[in-house]
Design a protein around this motif. Structure first.
Motif, mmCIF file in Angstrom:
data_model
loop_
_atom_site.group_PDB
_atom_site.id
_atom_site.type_symbol
_atom_site.label_atom_id
_atom_site.label_comp_id
_atom_site.label_asym_id
_atom_site.label_seq_id
_atom_site.Cartn_x
_atom_site.Cartn_y
_atom_site.Cartn_z
ATOM 1 N N LYS A 128 0.857 -1.191 0.000
ATOM 2 C CA LYS A 128 0.000 0.000 0.000
ATOM 3 C C LYS A 128 0.888 1.234 0.000
ATOM 4 O O LYS A 128 1.997 1.212 0.513
ATOM 5 N N ASN A 129 0.410 2.328 -0.562
ATOM 6 C CA ASN A 129 1.157 3.592 -0.623
ATOM 7 C C ASN A 129 2.545 3.394 -1.225
ATOM 8 O O ASN A 129 3.519 3.963 -0.771
ATOM 9 N N ASP A 130 2.631 2.573 -2.257
ATOM 10 C CA ASP A 130 3.892 2.255 -2.913
ATOM 11 C C ASP A 130 4.086 3.210 -4.092
ATOM 12 O O ASP A 130 3.250 3.258 -4.990
ATOM 13 N N VAL A 131 5.198 3.949 -4.077
ATOM 14 C CA VAL A 131 5.476 4.861 -5.197
ATOM 15 C C VAL A 131 5.582 4.086 -6.508
ATOM 16 O O VAL A 131 5.313 4.611 -7.584
ATOM 17 N N ASN A 132 5.934 2.805 -6.419
ATOM 18 C CA ASN A 132 6.075 1.956 -7.603
ATOM 19 C C ASN A 132 4.835 1.100 -7.887
ATOM 20 O O ASN A 132 4.896 0.177 -8.694
ATOM 21 N N LYS A 133 3.715 1.405 -7.250
ATOM 22 C CA LYS A 133 2.497 0.585 -7.388
ATOM 23 C C LYS A 133 2.156 0.354 -8.865
ATOM 24 O O LYS A 133 2.103 1.299 -9.660
ATOM 25 N N ASP A 134 1.963 -0.912 -9.212
ATOM 26 C CA ASP A 134 1.595 -1.371 -10.559
ATOM 27 C C ASP A 134 2.693 -1.185 -11.602
ATOM 28 O O ASP A 134 2.499 -1.513 -12.764
ATOM 29 N N LYS A 135 3.851 -0.673 -11.202
ATOM 30 C CA LYS A 135 4.968 -0.530 -12.146
ATOM 31 C C LYS A 135 5.792 -1.823 -12.145
ATOM 32 O O LYS A 135 5.752 -2.630 -11.221
ATOM 33 N N TRP A 136 6.542 -1.992 -13.214
ATOM 34 C CA TRP A 136 7.507 -3.090 -13.342
ATOM 35 C C TRP A 136 8.892 -2.502 -13.088
ATOM 36 O O TRP A 136 9.262 -1.497 -13.709
ATOM 37 N N ILE A 137 9.640 -3.122 -12.180
ATOM 38 C CA ILE A 137 10.992 -2.650 -11.871
ATOM 39 C C ILE A 137 11.898 -3.872 -11.692
ATOM 40 O O ILE A 137 11.433 -5.014 -11.675
ATOM 41 N N GLY A 138 13.186 -3.612 -11.540
ATOM 42 C CA GLY A 138 14.111 -4.684 -11.176
ATOM 43 C C GLY A 138 13.923 -5.014 -9.700
ATOM 44 O O GLY A 138 12.978 -4.556 -9.060
ATOM 45 N N VAL A 139 14.827 -5.806 -9.156
ATOM 46 C CA VAL A 139 14.743 -6.148 -7.732
ATOM 47 C C VAL A 139 15.798 -5.367 -6.959
ATOM 48 O O VAL A 139 16.858 -5.046 -7.483
ATOM 49 N N GLY A 140 15.469 -5.046 -5.716
ATOM 50 C CA GLY A 140 16.394 -4.295 -4.883
ATOM 51 C C GLY A 140 15.653 -3.672 -3.731
ATOM 52 O O GLY A 140 14.520 -4.045 -3.424
ATOM 53 N N GLY A 141 16.293 -2.697 -3.093
ATOM 54 C CA GLY A 141 15.643 -2.050 -1.969
ATOM 55 C C GLY A 141 16.573 -1.103 -1.252
ATOM 56 O O GLY A 141 17.636 -0.754 -1.762
#
Length: 158
Positions: A25-38
């Motif tokens: 929830k409240n994810d700036v990347n919500k529904d986007k495709w990205i690589g893995v990391g953090g």
């Protein structure tokens, strides 16, 4: 506010392992495709962070990886993120389910057609061209709109 993070594009058979961010929830990347990391934990180097994050999100242990560049994200919401960008072409271990979304191997030449950040297209092209270590600054308007992109100190996109 400033953040430090890592992102890795793991490559196998002409595909990158992509994360479709559908859970948080409240994810700036919500529904986007990205690589893995953090995000970095206390006292971690970029390499330690990416090894830990990839293991946590995928179950894989990287055995061959490259630090490709720094991407400075200016969100337009008072947040600046310094992302340490990696690629990897060697890994071992068994895949696990990711608690941040669905992991999927995607043909590298099809990634630009996914729902990704506009600026990601720029650094994905740099990765494809095997550009040596680079610094890319991406300035957004507070939403999805990319205002400017500056590569190694020179503006490349308005």
């Amino acid at each position: 506010m400033t953040g430090l993070s890592t992102l890795c594009y793991i490559e196998k058979d002409g595909k990158y392992l992509m994360l479709h961010r559908t859970v948080k929830k409240n994810d700036v990347n919500k529904d986007k495709w990205i690589g893995v990391g953090g995000h970095f934990e206390a006292d971690e180097s970029p390499e330690e962070c990416i090894l830990r994050e990839v293991k946590e999100e995928t179950g894989y242990t990287l055995t061959s990886y490259r630090f490709c560049g720094i991407v400075t994200f200016v969100s337009g919401n008072g947040v600046t993120e310094y992302m340490h960008l990696f690629t990897a072409d060697g890994f071992e271990g068994e895949p696990i389910a990711c608690d941040e979304g669905e992991l999927e191997w995607v043909d590298i030449d099809k990634i630009e057609s996914l729902h990704i950040w506009e600026g990601d297209k720029i650094f994905l092209r740099l990765l494809a061209e095997k550009v040596p270590f680079f610094s890319l600054k991406l300035v957004y308007d507070g939403h999805d709109g990319l205002i400017s992109a500056v590569l190694n100190g020179k503006e490349i996109k308005k």
